[in-house]
Scaffold this active site. Structure first.
Site, PDB file in Angstrom:
ATOM      1  N   SER A 263      98.054  41.589  51.229  1.00 62.65           N
ATOM      2  CA  SER A 263      98.297  42.056  49.731  1.00 62.65           C
ATOM      3  C   SER A 263      97.488  41.869  49.297  1.00 62.65           C
ATOM      4  CB  SER A 263      99.243  42.437  49.549  1.00 62.65           C
ATOM      5  OG  SER A 263     100.393  42.902  50.080  1.00 62.65           O
TER       6      SER A 263
ATOM      7  N   ASP B  16      89.360  36.178  58.874  1.00 60.26           N
ATOM      8  CA  ASP B  16      90.598  37.100  58.618  1.00 60.26           C
ATOM      9  C   ASP B  16      92.006  36.632  57.673  1.00 60.26           C
ATOM     10  OD1 ASP B  16      93.223  38.328  59.339  1.00 60.26           O
ATOM     11  OD2 ASP B  16      93.236  36.615  61.245  1.00 60.26           O
TER      12      ASP B  16
ATOM     13  N   GLU C  16     102.165  32.676  58.209  1.00 54.97           N
ATOM     14  CA  GLU C  16     102.935  34.193  59.187  1.00 54.97           C
ATOM     15  C   GLU C  16     104.775  32.334  59.325  1.00 54.97           C
ATOM     16  OE1 GLU C  16     103.095  36.639  58.985  1.00 54.97           O
ATOM     17  OE2 GLU C  16     100.491  37.086  59.093  1.00 54.97           O
TER      18      GLU C  16
ATOM     19  N   ASP D 167      95.213  35.463  57.530  1.00 54.88           N
ATOM     20  CA  ASP D 167      96.189  35.241  58.020  1.00 54.88           C
ATOM     21  C   ASP D 167      96.323  34.868  59.285  1.00 54.88           C
ATOM     22  OD1 ASP D 167      98.584  35.362  55.732  1.00 54.88           O
ATOM     23  OD2 ASP D 167      98.052  37.768  56.368  1.00 54.88           O
TER      24      ASP D 167
ATOM     25  N   ARG E 100     105.471  46.943  58.770  1.00 57.10           N
ATOM     26  CA  ARG E 100     106.379  45.741  59.556  1.00 57.10           C
ATOM     27  C   ARG E 100     108.052  46.393  59.142  1.00 57.10           C
ATOM     28  NH1 ARG E 100     104.047  40.662  58.870  1.00 57.10           N
ATOM     29  NH2 ARG E 100     102.261  41.649  59.524  1.00 57.10           N
TER      30      ARG E 100
ATOM     31  N   GLY F 227     103.211  43.853  56.334  1.00 57.97           N
ATOM     32  CA  GLY F 227     104.322  43.731  56.174  1.00 57.97           C
ATOM     33  C   GLY F 227     104.823  44.077  55.615  1.00 57.97           C
TER      34      GLY F 227
HETATM   35  C1  XBP Z   1      98.430  40.288  58.987  1.00 57.38           C
HETATM   36  C2  XBP Z   1      99.323  40.841  58.426  1.00 57.38           C
HETATM   37  C3  XBP Z   1      99.971  41.194  56.777  1.00 57.38           C
HETATM   38  C4  XBP Z   1     100.485  39.910  56.814  1.00 57.38           C
HETATM   39  C5  XBP Z   1     101.791  39.725  55.639  1.00 57.38           C
HETATM   40  O1  XBP Z   1      97.679  40.860  59.888  1.00 57.38           O
HETATM   41  O2  XBP Z   1      99.730  41.850  59.036  1.00 57.38           O
HETATM   42  O3  XBP Z   1     100.899  42.036  56.874  1.00 57.38           O
HETATM   43  O4  XBP Z   1     101.569  39.403  58.044  1.00 57.38           O
HETATM   44  O5  XBP Z   1     101.437  40.347  54.170  1.00 57.38           O
HETATM   45  P1  XBP Z   1      95.879  40.161  60.015  1.00 57.38           P
HETATM   46  P2  XBP Z   1     101.935  41.509  53.875  1.00 57.38           P
HETATM   47  O6  XBP Z   1      96.240  37.813  59.773  1.00 57.38           O
HETATM   48  O7  XBP Z   1      95.462  40.513  61.094  1.00 57.38           O
HETATM   49  O8  XBP Z   1      95.490  40.791  58.833  1.00 57.38           O
HETATM   50  O9  XBP Z   1     103.448  40.508  53.822  1.00 57.38           O
HETATM   51  O10 XBP Z   1     101.285  41.281  52.447  1.00 57.38           O
HETATM   52  O11 XBP Z   1     101.113  42.207  54.633  1.00 57.38           O
HETATM   53 MG    MG Z   2      94.804  36.855  61.291  1.00 54.87          MG
END
Ligand code: XBP
Ligand code: MG
Length: 251
Positions: free
Chosen positions: A125, A14, A23, A16, A61, A58
């Site tokens: 993204s 993964d 985050e 993030d 969310r 994101g």
């Molecule tokens: C990460 C996410 C992403 C980020 C933001 O979750 O959910 O949406 O928070 O990135 P994980 P974007 O680590 O489980 O993949 O705004 O590009 O979505």
């Molecule tokens: Mg993660």
């Protein structure tokens, strides 16, 4: 010739929280700048954003949040605010202020040198994910990079892991996932990949049922913790992952 069954051939990471702590001071601040740019009276605090992370992706969310604030056009607005957020976040990625979690680059190099393939499965993204990987890990050849833009269903759905495993040309029994969060663990689990959880700041207190192991860091542990297998206490090395995978597969 048949190959030895269920040896560790690939590790899917993964992004993030797992490869980098993105985050709290990264994505959260970028969302807040985007709210300001769009004249919206919102600012996500550290605790509130932690709760919102239960909604992966994101844009999703944002959409859920805006709908909850009574915006009839939540989907369209979320798309637009998210594009602005991505621009802010990407500019920080380019400046190099985001760093890898301690120990993870060394682990990636060890896996590369042992010819264990490495890949990424994230809900983030593509616009920033590929740039971040290039900035932080230029010497690591990621064999597959599956982002939130490449799937129709985000984690905890297993689609991203399924795509990564297919692109790697391995079967799930030959792969291991590394995650930091409950939705990430669920996604890996549902794709039938054993999963090491290296908890990130937002998920330290969470429960991780079914994880192959749960660690607070990639680094060697200076505290005795009987819940952590001895071979993982020296830090998350390629050899430790090979052993963890073998143990998880034999369960
Ligand atoms: C990460 C996410 C992403 C980020 C933001 O979750 O959910 O949406 O928070 O990135 P994980 P974007 O680590 O489980 O993949 O705004 O590009 O979505
Ligand atoms: Mg993660």
């Amino acid at each position: 010739m048949t190959r030895p069954s269920h040896q560790l051939r690939a590790v899917v990471f993964d992004v993030d929280g797992t490869l980098a702590e993105t985050e709290r001071d990264g994505h959260r601040r970028a969302f807040n700048l985007a709210f300001r740019d769009h004249g919206l009276p919102y600012e996500w605090g550290v605790t509130e954003y932690g709760r919102l992370l239960a909604i992966t992706g994101g844009r999703r969310r944002l959409e859920a949040y805006l709908a909850g604030r009574g915006h009839a056009d939540a989907a369209t607005l979320a798309r637009s605010v998210h594009a602005t957020k991505t621009t802010h976040f990407l500019s920080w990625v380019h400046t190099g202020i985001l760093i890898a979690r301690p120990g993870v680059h060394e682990l990636l190099r060890e896996l590369r040198d042992r010819e264990v393939a490495v890949a990424v499965a994230t809900t983030g993204s593509r616009a920033w994910v590929t740039v971040l990987l290039d900035r932080l890990f230029r010497d690591i050849p990621f064999a597959a990079v599956v982002t939130g833009d490449d799937v129709t269903r985000l984690k905890p759905h297993p689609e991203a892991y399924g795509q990564a495993v297919a692109a790697l040309g391995v079967v799930s029994e030959e792969a291991l996932a590394v995650e930091d969060s409950p939705p990430g663990l669920q996604a890996a689990d549902r794709a039938q990949l054993p999963c090491l959880v290296v908890t990130s700041a937002y998920h330290r207190g969470a429960q991780f049922p079914g994880a192959a192991a749960v660690l607070p860091s990639y680094l060697a542990m200076d505290l005795f913790d009987a819940t952590v297998p001895t071979y993982l206490r020296g830090g998350v090395t390629a050899e430790a992952l090979r052993r963890l995978h073998a143990v998880a597969r034999s369960r």
